[in-house]
Design a protein around this motif. Structure first.
Motif, PDB file in Angstrom:
ATOM      1  N   LEU A   1       0.800  -1.201   0.018  1.00 13.07           N
ATOM      2  CA  LEU A   1      -0.051  -0.164  -0.031  1.00 13.07           C
ATOM      3  C   LEU A   1       0.913   1.312  -0.034  1.00 13.07           C
ATOM      4  O   LEU A   1       0.590   2.471  -0.604  1.00 13.07           O
ATOM      5  CB  LEU A   1      -0.927   0.187   1.244  1.00 13.07           C
ATOM      6  CG  LEU A   1      -2.042  -1.148   1.118  1.00 13.07           C
ATOM      7  CD1 LEU A   1      -3.037  -0.753   2.230  1.00 13.07           C
ATOM      8  CD2 LEU A   1      -2.819  -1.160  -0.169  1.00 13.07           C
ATOM      9  N   ASP A   2       2.137   1.232   0.694  1.00 16.20           N
ATOM     10  CA  ASP A   2       3.045   2.333   0.466  1.00 16.20           C
ATOM     11  C   ASP A   2       3.472   2.689  -0.875  1.00 16.20           C
ATOM     12  O   ASP A   2       3.724   3.984  -1.278  1.00 16.20           O
ATOM     13  CB  ASP A   2       4.216   2.042   1.210  1.00 16.20           C
ATOM     14  CG  ASP A   2       4.077   2.294   2.850  1.00 16.20           C
ATOM     15  OD1 ASP A   2       4.851   1.751   3.613  1.00 16.20           O
ATOM     16  OD2 ASP A   2       3.064   2.975   3.217  1.00 16.20           O
ATOM     17  N   ILE A   3       3.340   1.433  -1.634  1.00 18.30           N
ATOM     18  CA  ILE A   3       3.818   1.664  -3.187  1.00 18.30           C
ATOM     19  C   ILE A   3       2.731   2.451  -3.854  1.00 18.30           C
ATOM     20  O   ILE A   3       2.738   3.376  -4.887  1.00 18.30           O
ATOM     21  CB  ILE A   3       4.260   0.369  -3.974  1.00 18.30           C
ATOM     22  CG1 ILE A   3       5.768   0.019  -3.010  1.00 18.30           C
ATOM     23  CG2 ILE A   3       4.505   0.640  -5.292  1.00 18.30           C
ATOM     24  CD1 ILE A   3       5.941  -1.631  -3.421  1.00 18.30           C
ATOM     25  N   TYR A   4       1.448   1.841  -3.578  1.00 12.07           N
ATOM     26  CA  TYR A   4       0.215   2.647  -4.127  1.00 12.07           C
ATOM     27  C   TYR A   4       0.220   3.963  -3.755  1.00 12.07           C
ATOM     28  O   TYR A   4      -0.219   4.805  -4.420  1.00 12.07           O
ATOM     29  CB  TYR A   4      -0.881   1.774  -3.603  1.00 12.07           C
ATOM     30  CG  TYR A   4      -1.454   0.690  -4.535  1.00 12.07           C
ATOM     31  CD1 TYR A   4      -0.464  -0.663  -4.460  1.00 12.07           C
ATOM     32  CD2 TYR A   4      -2.369   0.552  -5.331  1.00 12.07           C
ATOM     33  CE1 TYR A   4      -0.705  -1.811  -5.056  1.00 12.07           C
ATOM     34  CE2 TYR A   4      -2.665  -0.688  -6.028  1.00 12.07           C
ATOM     35  CZ  TYR A   4      -2.018  -1.778  -5.851  1.00 12.07           C
ATOM     36  OH  TYR A   4      -2.209  -2.793  -6.570  1.00 12.07           O
ATOM     37  N   GLU A   5       0.471   4.340  -2.397  1.00  8.66           N
ATOM     38  CA  GLU A   5       0.310   5.684  -1.911  1.00  8.66           C
ATOM     39  C   GLU A   5       1.214   6.774  -2.467  1.00  8.66           C
ATOM     40  O   GLU A   5       0.873   7.717  -3.209  1.00  8.66           O
ATOM     41  CB  GLU A   5       0.606   5.734  -0.405  1.00  8.66           C
ATOM     42  CG  GLU A   5       0.524   6.759   0.381  1.00  8.66           C
ATOM     43  CD  GLU A   5      -0.898   7.689   0.464  1.00  8.66           C
ATOM     44  OE1 GLU A   5      -1.785   7.138  -0.073  1.00  8.66           O
ATOM     45  OE2 GLU A   5      -0.831   8.884   0.842  1.00  8.66           O
ATOM     46  N   ASN A   6       2.404   6.152  -2.973  1.00  5.75           N
ATOM     47  CA  ASN A   6       3.495   6.898  -3.642  1.00  5.75           C
ATOM     48  C   ASN A   6       2.822   7.177  -5.212  1.00  5.75           C
ATOM     49  O   ASN A   6       3.176   8.212  -5.756  1.00  5.75           O
ATOM     50  CB  ASN A   6       4.711   6.035  -3.877  1.00  5.75           C
ATOM     51  CG  ASN A   6       5.822   7.259  -4.036  1.00  5.75           C
ATOM     52  OD1 ASN A   6       6.078   8.128  -3.627  1.00  5.75           O
ATOM     53  ND2 ASN A   6       6.655   6.527  -5.113  1.00  5.75           N
ATOM     54  N   ARG A   7       2.517   6.210  -5.802  1.00  5.57           N
ATOM     55  CA  ARG A   7       1.781   6.299  -7.039  1.00  5.57           C
ATOM     56  C   ARG A   7       0.958   7.331  -7.144  1.00  5.57           C
ATOM     57  O   ARG A   7       0.794   8.004  -8.196  1.00  5.57           O
ATOM     58  CB  ARG A   7       1.425   4.950  -7.505  1.00  5.57           C
ATOM     59  CG  ARG A   7       0.677   4.893  -8.837  1.00  5.57           C
ATOM     60  CD  ARG A   7       1.740   5.098  -9.609  1.00  5.57           C
ATOM     61  NE  ARG A   7       0.994   5.206 -11.331  1.00  5.57           N
ATOM     62  CZ  ARG A   7       1.666   5.706 -12.487  1.00  5.57           C
ATOM     63  NH1 ARG A   7       2.819   5.962 -12.600  1.00  5.57           N
ATOM     64  NH2 ARG A   7       0.842   5.936 -13.770  1.00  5.57           N
ATOM     65  N   LEU A   8       0.128   7.106  -6.046  1.00  4.47           N
ATOM     66  CA  LEU A   8      -1.103   7.844  -6.330  1.00  4.47           C
ATOM     67  C   LEU A   8      -1.184   9.573  -5.740  1.00  4.47           C
ATOM     68  O   LEU A   8      -1.746  10.319  -5.949  1.00  4.47           O
ATOM     69  CB  LEU A   8      -2.581   7.400  -5.508  1.00  4.47           C
ATOM     70  CG  LEU A   8      -3.040   6.061  -6.027  1.00  4.47           C
ATOM     71  CD1 LEU A   8      -3.932   5.133  -5.144  1.00  4.47           C
ATOM     72  CD2 LEU A   8      -3.986   6.380  -7.390  1.00  4.47           C
ATOM     73  N   ALA A   9       0.232   9.739  -5.156  1.00  7.33           N
ATOM     74  CA  ALA A   9       0.587  11.028  -4.555  1.00  7.33           C
ATOM     75  C   ALA A   9       0.824  11.851  -5.845  1.00  7.33           C
ATOM     76  O   ALA A   9       0.554  13.105  -6.055  1.00  7.33           O
ATOM     77  CB  ALA A   9       1.948  11.000  -4.014  1.00  7.33           C
ATOM     78  N   SER A  10       1.306  11.293  -7.047  1.00 11.87           N
ATOM     79  CA  SER A  10       1.432  12.215  -8.352  1.00 11.87           C
ATOM     80  C   SER A  10       0.511  11.510  -9.319  1.00 11.87           C
ATOM     81  O   SER A  10       0.894  12.214 -10.762  1.00 11.87           O
ATOM     82  CB  SER A  10       3.038  11.980  -8.798  1.00 11.87           C
ATOM     83  OG  SER A  10       3.356  10.493  -8.854  1.00 11.87           O
ATOM     84  N   ASN A  11      -0.450  10.745  -9.194  1.00 15.04           N
ATOM     85  CA  ASN A  11      -1.518  10.403 -10.420  1.00 15.04           C
ATOM     86  C   ASN A  11      -2.626  10.436  -9.746  1.00 15.04           C
ATOM     87  O   ASN A  11      -2.835   9.790  -8.846  1.00 15.04           O
ATOM     88  CB  ASN A  11      -0.909   9.031 -10.860  1.00 15.04           C
ATOM     89  CG  ASN A  11       0.240   9.051 -11.932  1.00 15.04           C
ATOM     90  OD1 ASN A  11       0.335   9.430 -12.809  1.00 15.04           O
ATOM     91  ND2 ASN A  11       1.331   8.719 -11.094  1.00 15.04           N
ATOM     92  N   ARG A  12      -3.699  11.011 -10.318  1.00 16.10           N
ATOM     93  CA  ARG A  12      -4.966  10.983  -9.736  1.00 16.10           C
ATOM     94  C   ARG A  12      -5.466   9.591  -9.678  1.00 16.10           C
ATOM     95  O   ARG A  12      -6.193   8.998  -8.648  1.00 16.10           O
ATOM     96  CB  ARG A  12      -6.080  11.879 -10.665  1.00 16.10           C
ATOM     97  CG  ARG A  12      -7.358  11.980  -9.807  1.00 16.10           C
ATOM     98  CD  ARG A  12      -8.325  13.135 -10.553  1.00 16.10           C
ATOM     99  NE  ARG A  12      -9.429  12.808 -10.116  1.00 16.10           N
ATOM    100  CZ  ARG A  12     -10.619  13.417 -10.747  1.00 16.10           C
ATOM    101  NH1 ARG A  12     -10.504  13.953 -11.874  1.00 16.10           N
ATOM    102  NH2 ARG A  12     -11.811  13.032 -10.105  1.00 16.10           N
TER     103      ARG A  12
END
Lengths: 215, 216
Positions: B144-155
């Motif tokens: 989920l940390d990886i997803y969090e990082n991805r979604l920080a710069s992508n809607r």
């Protein structure tokens, strides 16, 4: 600039490599030293945030997940080499179905066998005999379904070789080789014939010749 | 003739297909296969899905199984209707495929044992493997940390539009959010934003109503 595939000596990247070779696409490979933990270093994580192989870089474009790379290459180079996606939307649907069967049903028990038989000592965890036994049973039940299907169909998605067949090559190569369970394939008449067919394709032979793990 | 979906409307994999139908405004009929009585393992269903799972579809003479393959097929066939789920170019589509495959290999492998033990087993009167659930949650935090990082710069997962990559996560996420794993999502600003965004979509609300989860 030429497309680059990271981690060619490992199994999953070979799904991408065999597809590139089948389609006659030029590419380069970049070794990734998993034993030294190179895949967990920031430079690699920038390409593949889960720290696994392969990663692919095509100019400015980056993509990971071996089956997504297969689809990308097969689509981008549709007009050259064999059509690995089928000719119609319906044929493509069958390709996607068996590609997903490989990912969700065939691969997980085979991955357990790979890790616990081939890599446990190298990676430093105890080999779980119970898991090995259960995984072999699960994989055996899956192969029974394949046997019935391949008695009516030359390749998984129909009468044409597709991404679905190629996706099985790298880890099944481990199964019949270093895992030591070739009987699981050989004892099934139609699975065996299908395996002999796809594993003797020139593109697969070239993949093994050039990118097998150094002894 | 309308496509028939064989499955149970409360189960995650059939929901993946139903959500695709709803987003693409495709008419369908559900033929109930009762998972509580293991109808999916009976000979009649094995003819449709030889691995004894749901869903399977029949569309005239055309048959298909594997929910993600079915969703991709309909998203391709009805590309010009409803929501565009497959991206605007080959490169964009490959990124959609990439994050959809991430769902299979990194997310579902962890979500499934949690949902199986915390939601399904209790319903079938079976014992929950508490140790496995706790170990799996630890692994899920990392993912989920990886997803969090991805979604920080992508809607959304594949960029600035909702695609198959987001849709394919929703059914299992929906089940997980009904367990104490919802803490893990709510604690992550971008994942929380993403989840609220995608569950506000009309298609999702329709699906939840069909599945009897009583949301407006």
């Amino acid at each position: 600039m030429v497309l680059k595939v990271y981690g060619p000596h490992f199994a999953s990247p070979k799904r991408a490599l065999v597809t590139l070779i089948e389609k006659g696409v030029a590419f380069e490979t970049v070794p990734v030293d998993l034993m030294k933990g190179e895949h967990k270093q920031p430079a690699y994580l920038a390409l593949q945030p889960f720290g696994t192989v392969p990663a692919v870089v095509d100019g400015d474009y980056k993509i990971f997940e071996s089956r997504a790379v297969m689809r990308y290459v097969a689509e981008k180079y549709r007009s050259q080499g064999p059509d690995l996606l089928g000719k119609t939307v319906e044929e493509r649907g069958q390709v996607e179905q068996w590609l997903d069967v490989e990912a969700t049903t065939f691969h997980p028990p085979l991955l357990n066998l790979t890790l616990h038989i081939m890599f446990a000592s190298v990676m430093g965890f105890p080999s779980d005999e119970k898991l090995i036994k259960e995984s072999e049973e699960k994989l055996s039940a899956v192969l029974d379904v394949y046997e019935a299907h391949l008695s009516k169909s030359k390749y998984l998605a129909g009468d044409f070789v597709s991404l679905a067949d190629l996706a099985h090559l790298p880890f099944t190569d481990y199964l019949v080789g270093p895992i030591g369970k070739a009987y699981m394939i050989k004892d099934r008449k139609h699975v065996s014939a299908w395996w002999n067919d796809i594993s003797s394709r020139p593109a697969w032979k070239e993949t093994l010749e050039k990118y097998s793990f150094p002894a | 003739m309308v496509v028939k979906l064989y499955g149970q409307v409360t189960a995650a994999c059939p929901q993946r297909v139903l959500l695709c139908f709803l987003e693409k405004e495709i008419e369908f009929e559900i033929v109930h296969v009762d998972l509580d009585t293991l109808e999916q393992k009976k000979p009649e269903h094995l003819l449709r899905q030889p691995f004894g799972q749901v869903p399977a579809i029949e569309d005239g003479d055309f048959k298909l199984f594997e929910s993600r393959a079915i969703a991709r097929y309909y998203a391709t066939k009805y590309a010009d209707q409803g929501t565009n789920l497959l991206g605007k170019s080959l490169e964009h589509r490959a990124i959609v495929d990439q994050w959809a495959d991430v769902e299979t290999h990194y997310f579902n492998v962890l979500a499934f044992p949690i949902v199986l033990n915390l939601v399904i087993k209790p319903r079938l009167g079976e014992e929950c493997d508490v140790v496995l659930v706790e170990e799996t949650k630890v692994k899920l935090e990392v993912v989920l940390d990886i997803y969090e990082n991805r979604l920080a710069s992508n809607r959304f997962l594949a960029g600035d539009e909702f695609t198959m990559a987001d849709l394919t996560h929703m059914p299992a996420m929906g089940h997980l959010m009904g367990t104490d794993v919802n803490r893990m999502v709510k604690a992550r600003v971008n994942m929380n934003r993403w989840w609220e965004d995608i569950t506000a979509r009309p298609a999702w609300k329709k699906l939840m109503k069909m599945a009897g989860f009583g949301l407006a």
